[in-house]
Scaffold this active site. Sequence first.
Site, PDB file in Angstrom:
ATOM      1  N   ASN A  74      -2.296  39.130  40.473  1.00  0.00           N
ATOM      2  CA  ASN A  74      -2.446  38.072  39.479  1.00  0.00           C
ATOM      3  C   ASN A  74      -3.817  37.462  39.723  1.00  0.00           C
ATOM      4  O   ASN A  74      -3.991  36.621  40.609  1.00  0.00           O
ATOM      5  CB  ASN A  74      -1.335  37.031  39.635  1.00  0.00           C
ATOM      6  CG  ASN A  74      -1.392  35.947  38.565  1.00  0.00           C
ATOM      7  OD1 ASN A  74      -2.362  35.829  37.827  1.00  0.00           O
ATOM      8  ND2 ASN A  74      -0.359  35.137  38.501  1.00  0.00           N
ATOM      9  N   ARG A  94      -1.070  41.230  36.069  1.00  0.00           N
ATOM     10  CA  ARG A  94      -0.624  40.236  35.095  1.00  0.00           C
ATOM     11  C   ARG A  94      -1.780  39.934  34.154  1.00  0.00           C
ATOM     12  O   ARG A  94      -2.874  39.554  34.571  1.00  0.00           O
ATOM     13  CB  ARG A  94      -0.198  38.946  35.793  1.00  0.00           C
ATOM     14  CG  ARG A  94       0.281  37.894  34.786  1.00  0.00           C
ATOM     15  CD  ARG A  94       0.249  36.497  35.357  1.00  0.00           C
ATOM     16  NE  ARG A  94       0.664  35.511  34.367  1.00  0.00           N
ATOM     17  CZ  ARG A  94       0.202  34.275  34.307  1.00  0.00           C
ATOM     18  NH1 ARG A  94      -0.700  33.871  35.177  1.00  0.00           N
ATOM     19  NH2 ARG A  94       0.637  33.449  33.381  1.00  0.00           N
ATOM     20  N   HIS A 130       5.076  33.202  29.082  1.00  0.00           N
ATOM     21  CA  HIS A 130       6.140  33.259  30.097  1.00  0.00           C
ATOM     22  C   HIS A 130       7.088  34.432  29.855  1.00  0.00           C
ATOM     23  O   HIS A 130       8.242  34.413  30.278  1.00  0.00           O
ATOM     24  CB  HIS A 130       6.967  31.956  30.112  1.00  0.00           C
ATOM     25  CG  HIS A 130       6.234  30.762  30.620  1.00  0.00           C
ATOM     26  ND1 HIS A 130       6.529  29.480  30.191  1.00  0.00           N
ATOM     27  CD2 HIS A 130       5.222  30.633  31.528  1.00  0.00           C
ATOM     28  CE1 HIS A 130       5.728  28.612  30.806  1.00  0.00           C
ATOM     29  NE2 HIS A 130       4.930  29.288  31.606  1.00  0.00           N
ATOM     30  N   GLY A 158       8.677  24.325  34.317  1.00  0.00           N
ATOM     31  CA  GLY A 158       7.791  24.088  35.438  1.00  0.00           C
ATOM     32  C   GLY A 158       6.703  23.141  34.980  1.00  0.00           C
ATOM     33  O   GLY A 158       6.908  22.343  34.069  1.00  0.00           O
ATOM     34  N   ARG A 180       0.523  19.001  29.396  1.00  0.00           N
ATOM     35  CA  ARG A 180       0.358  19.420  27.999  1.00  0.00           C
ATOM     36  C   ARG A 180       1.368  18.704  27.110  1.00  0.00           C
ATOM     37  O   ARG A 180       2.510  18.471  27.495  1.00  0.00           O
ATOM     38  CB  ARG A 180       0.551  20.931  27.862  1.00  0.00           C
ATOM     39  CG  ARG A 180      -0.518  21.745  28.546  1.00  0.00           C
ATOM     40  CD  ARG A 180      -0.235  23.232  28.416  1.00  0.00           C
ATOM     41  NE  ARG A 180      -0.413  23.908  29.692  1.00  0.00           N
ATOM     42  CZ  ARG A 180       0.147  25.054  30.024  1.00  0.00           C
ATOM     43  NH1 ARG A 180       0.954  25.662  29.180  1.00  0.00           N
ATOM     44  NH2 ARG A 180      -0.077  25.586  31.199  1.00  0.00           N
ATOM     45  N   ARG A 192       9.303  15.288  40.190  1.00  0.00           N
ATOM     46  CA  ARG A 192       9.950  14.627  41.319  1.00  0.00           C
ATOM     47  C   ARG A 192       9.523  13.164  41.423  1.00  0.00           C
ATOM     48  O   ARG A 192      10.350  12.275  41.661  1.00  0.00           O
ATOM     49  CB  ARG A 192       9.631  15.369  42.621  1.00  0.00           C
ATOM     50  CG  ARG A 192      10.247  16.758  42.713  1.00  0.00           C
ATOM     51  CD  ARG A 192       9.653  17.560  43.845  1.00  0.00           C
ATOM     52  NE  ARG A 192       8.230  17.817  43.614  1.00  0.00           N
ATOM     53  CZ  ARG A 192       7.490  18.632  44.371  1.00  0.00           C
ATOM     54  NH1 ARG A 192       8.039  19.258  45.393  1.00  0.00           N
ATOM     55  NH2 ARG A 192       6.216  18.812  44.103  1.00  0.00           N
ATOM     56  N   GLU A 217       8.582  36.421  38.566  1.00  0.00           N
ATOM     57  CA  GLU A 217       7.699  37.120  37.634  1.00  0.00           C
ATOM     58  C   GLU A 217       7.025  38.326  38.275  1.00  0.00           C
ATOM     59  O   GLU A 217       6.821  39.350  37.623  1.00  0.00           O
ATOM     60  CB  GLU A 217       6.660  36.133  37.082  1.00  0.00           C
ATOM     61  CG  GLU A 217       7.289  35.041  36.215  1.00  0.00           C
ATOM     62  CD  GLU A 217       6.309  33.986  35.777  1.00  0.00           C
ATOM     63  OE1 GLU A 217       5.678  34.171  34.721  1.00  0.00           O
ATOM     64  OE2 GLU A 217       6.165  32.977  36.487  1.00  0.00           O
TER      65      GLU A 217
END
Length: 372
Positions: free
Chosen positions: A7, A64, A153, A183, A214, A257, A354
């Site tokens: 990746n 990827r 994704h 996520g 975002r 969190r 992934e």
Amino acid sequence: MKILVLNSGSSSVKYRLFDAGETVAKGLIERIGEPGGDAADHSEALRRVMESVDLSGLGAVGHRVVHGGSVFGSATVVDDDVVEAVEELVPLAPLHNPAALSGIAVARKLLPDVPQVAVFDTAFHQSIPPSGVTYAVDAGLAARWQIRRYGFHGTSHAYVARQTAELLGRPVADTKVITLHLGNGASACAVAGGRSVATSMGMSPQSGLVMGTRSGDVDPTVIFHLHRVAGLPLDEIERSLTRFAGLQGLAGDNDMRTIQRRRDEGDAAATLAFDVYCRRVKEYVGMYLAVLGGADAVTFTAGVGENSPAVRAAALDGLAALGITVDPGRNARGDRVISPDGAPVAVCVVPTDEEAEIARQTEEVSSGQARR
């Protein structure tokens, strides 16, 4: 078969070596090209990877690649034509595709006799029908500038949908699953028979669910208003909606969190951010129940989806009439199935992988090439 998964980011290379489906080595090379970084360039980074792991008997390298546009509906063995096609898609993913191309170029040079396979984030969503990927904009403009929903994704949604079918003890071809990849980036997907039929991200990873930084779905007029009335330049608006929106924009923090801790302490901004986030997830679950005509399961995955009982409970609260309920005890423990026994729709928690999905597709494609 040994599979090396790479990746390649703009300043990092993440790698994982599989042997017969098991991870035998993994690592991350960071701050490539930066002072004090791990490597001067991608070529040095890849050389370091190959020096640090045992590549004897390597069957293929899986890369990827974020954006495959409308060109690639599945993983594919890399040749010069594939490289050229990925280069032509750079305007659709200017931050991601060039880095992947760098990794591919270096790997092809260093391992000339090993098949290189490109696995695209967008490919899984090529099965969505035209009505689900077509924006209601001027058709000529859309065709000329490749404007359509692509979705992202894809490797995660494919992996999680298949794992959910196994968890239910049913063939993947006989399941309808809503997968929620929550996520820092977040997307929802409706999967029927192992094939994507709807997804929340669009032409870019910007649309759909609320994310860490975002905005997710927003009325386009917000952009026009900020440009014309507030006088903000377009690049500043884009930066705001991608880096300073979402949880960050609502509460000043992009970590769920921290948002939950502040919410528990009575923080109004964090509470609103949490509620907006979970409501958007709930809206997409309802939408995809309609698209699928019912579902066998709703499955949470990725950092927030796998680790936040509060988000899972709030996102599905009030959906009992649709057959969706969460058992508080199972949810708190993080069981793989968190719905009550006998629930019409199973609610599941499945860790995504992934890299394992990239390895699976790489082996499948390279083995097919070898058989030919």
